[in-house]
Write an enzyme that holds these catalytic residues in place. Structure first.
Site, PDB file in Angstrom:
ATOM      1  CE1 TYR A 144      36.592  35.573  28.571  1.00 14.39           C
ATOM      2  CE2 TYR A 144      36.380  34.907  26.065  1.00 14.39           C
ATOM      3  CZ  TYR A 144      36.950  35.796  27.078  1.00 14.39           C
ATOM      4  OH  TYR A 144      38.176  36.452  26.708  1.00 14.39           O
TER       5      TYR A 144
ATOM      6  CB  SER B  95      37.180  38.477  23.309  1.00 14.65           C
ATOM      7  OG  SER B  95      37.273  37.386  22.579  1.00 14.65           O
TER       8      SER B  95
ATOM      9  CE  LYS C 202      35.891  39.507  27.912  1.00 12.53           C
ATOM     10  NZ  LYS C 202      36.888  40.257  28.243  1.00 12.53           N
TER      11      LYS C 202
ATOM     12  CG  ASP D 106      36.803  41.432  43.770  1.00 10.96           C
ATOM     13  OD1 ASP D 106      36.538  41.305  42.480  1.00 10.96           O
ATOM     14  OD2 ASP D 106      36.567  40.630  44.538  1.00 10.96           O
ATOM     15  CB  VAL D 107      37.208  44.682  38.665  1.00  9.20           C
ATOM     16  CG1 VAL D 107      38.699  45.114  38.473  1.00  9.20           C
ATOM     17  CG2 VAL D 107      37.081  43.280  37.933  1.00  9.20           C
TER      18      VAL D 107
END
Ligand code: NAD
Length: 257
Positions: free
Chosen positions: A153, A140, A157, A62-63
């Site tokens: 999100y 992204s 990014k 689990d990062v």
């Protein structure tokens, strides 16, 4: 082979773009540590690598959890003794506006997408210094070209692009190169989740393709080739860079939905 005998740790490699990177790295001769919170996906990636004649190690990770990342570093060094490349690819995507996103969703997304890059880099940099290794972060096009209904999100990014440059400056003197990739829409898990969150998923997918100058979404392998380049000596004077693998995203038609 561009990565002969290198040891590469790839997070989120139990599916999608991460799995494609793992297989491409193995084709180029790397030994690959496949780190994913979904261990069955990671094991499947290792089977794919072995079918190619390569060597892989699946590690449930689990990062967003410091202890889990410390164990990933220990497992990597116990098995392969060195690390040459870290690919920070694991991410989740909450398809909501800020108003609709819960505090828990916001924190989880930050912890995995940006916190994961921080934690994995933190615990691997001491070992990458010994090999004058490379870090490849998965950002992204949403890091600089935002879209509706995925606010958190997009923020993570964009953060990865900044963190990439900061780490490149701090660790360049140690010979560690740090770069990131900004893919356009790619036929993999997070894009599929985004399409499914739209009122008409099929129309959203078609419209997404037309956002790219090439009028299609990309394939995971097309991102993996850039990861190989950035990890390899071919990119020996490339650091702090954000490399677009986006089929000319933003040059196509506006979405129809
Ligand atoms: N698919 C796209 O269109 C697209 C576009 C631009 C960027 N990206 C980026 O590419 C990367 C991979 O995306 P994808 O579409 O292949 O997604 P995916 O969902 O197929 O793969 C993500 C992987 O990360 C793993 N993961 C999630 N949380 C984790 C955690 N806490 N610890 C460890 N592993 C965890 C998942 O189990 C999964 O295997 C992401 O960083 C994403 O932001 C994807």
């Amino acid at each position: 082979m561009k990565l002969h005998q290198r040891v590469a740790v790839i997070t989120g490699a139990g599916s999608g773009i991460g799995r494609a990177c793992a297989k491409e790295f193995a084709r180029e001769g790397a030994r690959v540590v496949v780190a994913d919170i979904h261990v069955e996906g990671a094991r499947q990636t290792v089977r794919d690598i072995e079918a190619l004649g390569g060597t892989g190690l699946a590690v449930r990770t689990d990062v967003s959890d410091p202890e889990s990342v410390r164990q990933l570093a220990a497992a990597t060094l116990d098995t392969f003794f060195f690390i040459h490349v870290l690919v920070n690819n694991a991410a989740i995507q909450v398809n909501k506006t800020v108003e609709d996103t819960t505090f828990e969703e916001w924190n989880a997304q930050l912890a995995v997408n940006l916190g994961g890059v921080f934690l994995c880099s933190k615990y691997f940099i001491p070992h990458l210094r010994k090999t004058r290794g490379a870090i490849v972060n998965m950002s992204s096009v949403n890091g600089y070209f935002v879209e509706p209904v995925c606010a958190g999100y997009c923020a993570t990014k964009a953060g990865i692009i900044g963190l990439t440059k900061a780490m490149a400056i701090d660790h360049g003197k140690d010979g560690i190169r740090v770069n990131c990739i900004c893919p356009g829409y790619i036929d993999a898990g997070l894009a599929e989740g985004y399409f499914q969150a739209q009122p008409d998923p099929a129309a959203a997918r078609t419209a997404a393709g037309k956002l790219h100058a090439l009028w299609r979404i990309g394939r995971p392998e097309e991102v993996a080739r850039m990861a190989v380049f950035l990890a390899s000596d071919d990119a020996s004077f490339v650091t702090g860079a954000s490399m677009a693998v986006d089929g000319g995203f933003g040059s196509g038609l506006p979405p129809a939905v």
